[in-house]
Write a protein that holds these residues in place. Structure first.
Motif: not given
Length: 216
Positions: A94-97, A140-151, A156-165
């Protein structure tokens, strides 16, 4: 057409696993659990990659490690570690996008939610005396929220909705495992989890189309 059929098959096998496969024997349960992920990885491999990035490769790697996490979650720390690596792969992808900085309200909500979950979930585990597991949960909580942050930064709506899901899925899993039983937890966890991974796979070609239009 081929991809639409494949998505339909993914949904079908997801429904079969969630609602019809019994808990025993375990090997059958695990086999059906990973089938939707194998199909999602296949779907992702068929997508056209965004230009000038390794986004697709990192996303495929993330899907692979999450599938390994699926198969090993009964050994919790092993499964958690696999998911942790999977989320790190998603973060790199996600950082690349990145299209823009995250807006302050979204950033504030993620930080508040992360702090609350660490206090509630990791705090409960720590009080039980399992320090190593508590540290793993915080990580794990820190990393998954960072994943959501970068998404969110990809715009990109699919990436964002997917991360929140995905965050929702893991939140239900954590509450159900460490705090209290959640009604319909299995269905809530797996529907949102498979949905997240499917949206990540679809986001590859979706972002490629959007990016091509921008470049033109």
């Amino acid at each position: 057409m081929k991809q639409k059929i494949l998505i339909s098959v993914i949904v079908l096998f997801g429904i079969i696993y969630i609602f019809f496969i019994p808990a025993e024997p375990v090997i059958v349960k695990l086999s059906f659990k990973v089938v939707p992920m194998l199909l999602i990885i296949w779907l992702a491999s068929l997508q056209k990659a965004p230009p000038n990035t390794s986004f697709k490769n990192w996303l495929l790697l993330g899907l692979l490690f999450c599938m390994i996490g699926d198969a090993t979650l009964q050994w919790f720390l092993i499964g958690l570690s696999s998911f942790l690596i999977g989320h790190i792969c998603y973060i790199v992808a996600f950082i690349q996008l990145k299209e823009k900085a995250i807006i302050k309200p979204a950033a504030s909500l993620l930080l508040l939610y992360g702090g609350f979950m660490i206090f509630w979930i990791a705090g409960t585990v720590f009080k039980s005396g399992d320090l190593i597991l508590a540290i793993a949960v915080v990580a794990y909580i820190t990393v998954i929220l960072t994943m959501g942050w970068t998404a969110i930064q990809t715009n990109a709506k699919f990436a964002i909705i997917g991360a929140l899901s995905f965050i929702f899925s893991d939140s239900i899993l954590s509450i159900n495992m460490f705090i209290t039983d959640v009604p319909f937890s299995h269905a809530l966890i797996m529907v949102s989890y498979y949905g997240a991974q499917l949206l990540f796979a679809i986001s590859i070609s979706y972002y490629s189309v959007i990016r091509k239009k921008v470049l033109e």
